[in-house]
Design an enzyme around this catalytic site. Structure first.
Site, short mmCIF file in Angstrom:
data_model
loop_
_atom_site.label_atom_id
_atom_site.label_comp_id
_atom_site.label_asym_id
_atom_site.label_seq_id
_atom_site.Cartn_x
_atom_site.Cartn_y
_atom_site.Cartn_z
N HIS A 1 0.83 -1.20 0.00
CA HIS A 1 0.00 0.00 0.00
C HIS A 1 0.87 1.26 0.00
CE1 HIS A 1 -3.01 2.73 2.21
NE2 HIS A 1 -3.54 2.46 1.03
N HIS B 1 -0.99 10.86 -2.47
CA HIS B 1 -2.30 10.42 -1.95
C HIS B 1 -3.29 11.56 -1.75
CE1 HIS B 1 -5.26 9.41 1.19
NE2 HIS B 1 -5.26 8.21 0.63
#
Ligand code: G3P
Ligand code: CA
Length: 245
Positions: A25, A67
């Site tokens: 991730h 992100h």
């Protein structure tokens, strides 16, 4: 009846022949600055078969890997990623001397060794991502199998699918909505990506019976990963890709 049996059997064979996936991730962001080349390199060194990253289009049109819509949490910059050009983003400090990478730089680092899950995070990312994938397949001998594309924006998933139907896609859910299978079907997606707390065996079995693979985010301890594996999940997104090493 016979055809139905064959369909159920073939779905079962496909699902059970796929290995449980440990997905890095934002790379290996439990160890390294998230979504940086250093983080992706670390995840690959830990043996993952897939990494995940988040993509935005910046003001000058390049696909960048970060992100948040804003720079403050992960870099020393200020403001919105989509308002700034690549020239003003590329020198920012993203931690440990790393910089925000272009999506193409991550692809070049990975160099076909593993699968890249590109999450369409920013607005209007589906077309440039589809174009980049087609370019790498056409000119750099990549395979469409090297990519998975996903998003919380289910319209973006469907739009991407229309532009690049060769790539498998996933819809990301914050919970388990009633009618999730209709959403997966309408988005023309292959996978559902769910927050781990909302997953049940009933849900996972239901998805599998429909040929939908289920992945959980973000699973950062081994006991939790094992529990989900026992429920029948197909893989986990984790900040610690060496969880099972
Ligand atoms: O795709 C799984 C996960 O990455 C979704 O959440 O906030 O980490 O992008 P987030
Ligand atoms: Ca993500």
């Amino acid at each position: 009846m016979k055809n139905l049996l064959i369909l159920v059997l073939s779905i079962s064979v496909q699902l059970f022949s796929q290995p449980f996936l440990v997905i890095g991730h934002r790379g290996a962001c439990g160890y390294e600055p998230e979504n940086t080349l250093r983080s992706f390199r670390r995840a690959i060194d830990m043996g993952v078969k897939m990494i995940e990253l988040d993509a935005f289009v910046c003001a000058s049109g390049e696909l960048v890997v970060i992100h948040d819509p804003t720079l403050e949490r992960t870099t020393n910059g200020i403001g919105y990623v989509e308002d700034l050009t690549w020239d003003s983003l590329k020198h920012l400090d993203a931690g440990k001397g790393e910089h925000i990478p272009l999506l193409s730089q991550v692809l070049d680092l990975v160099d076909k060794r593993i699968i890249i899950n590109i999450e369409l995070k920013g607005a209007h990312t589906e077309k440039p991502v589809a174009n980049l994938i087609h370019e790498y397949v056409k000119n750099k001998a990549w395979s469409y199998e090297n990519f998975v594309v996903s998003s919380f924006d289910h319209y973006a998933v469907r739009e991407f699918h229309e532009l690049c139907p060769q790539v498998k896609t996933g819809v990301i859910f914050e919970c388990n909505p009633i009618g999730y299978a209709d959403i997966v079907e309408k988005a023309q997606a292959n996978y559902a990506i769910n927050f781990y707390e909302s997953l049940t065996k009933e849900f996972i079995d239901d998805a599998h019976s429909r040929g939908i693979r289920i992945f959980a985010y973000t699973v950062n301890t081994k006991p939790l990963a094992i529990k989900l594996q026992q429920l029948g999940i197909d893989g986990i997104f984790t900040n610690y890709p060496d969880l099972f090493n």
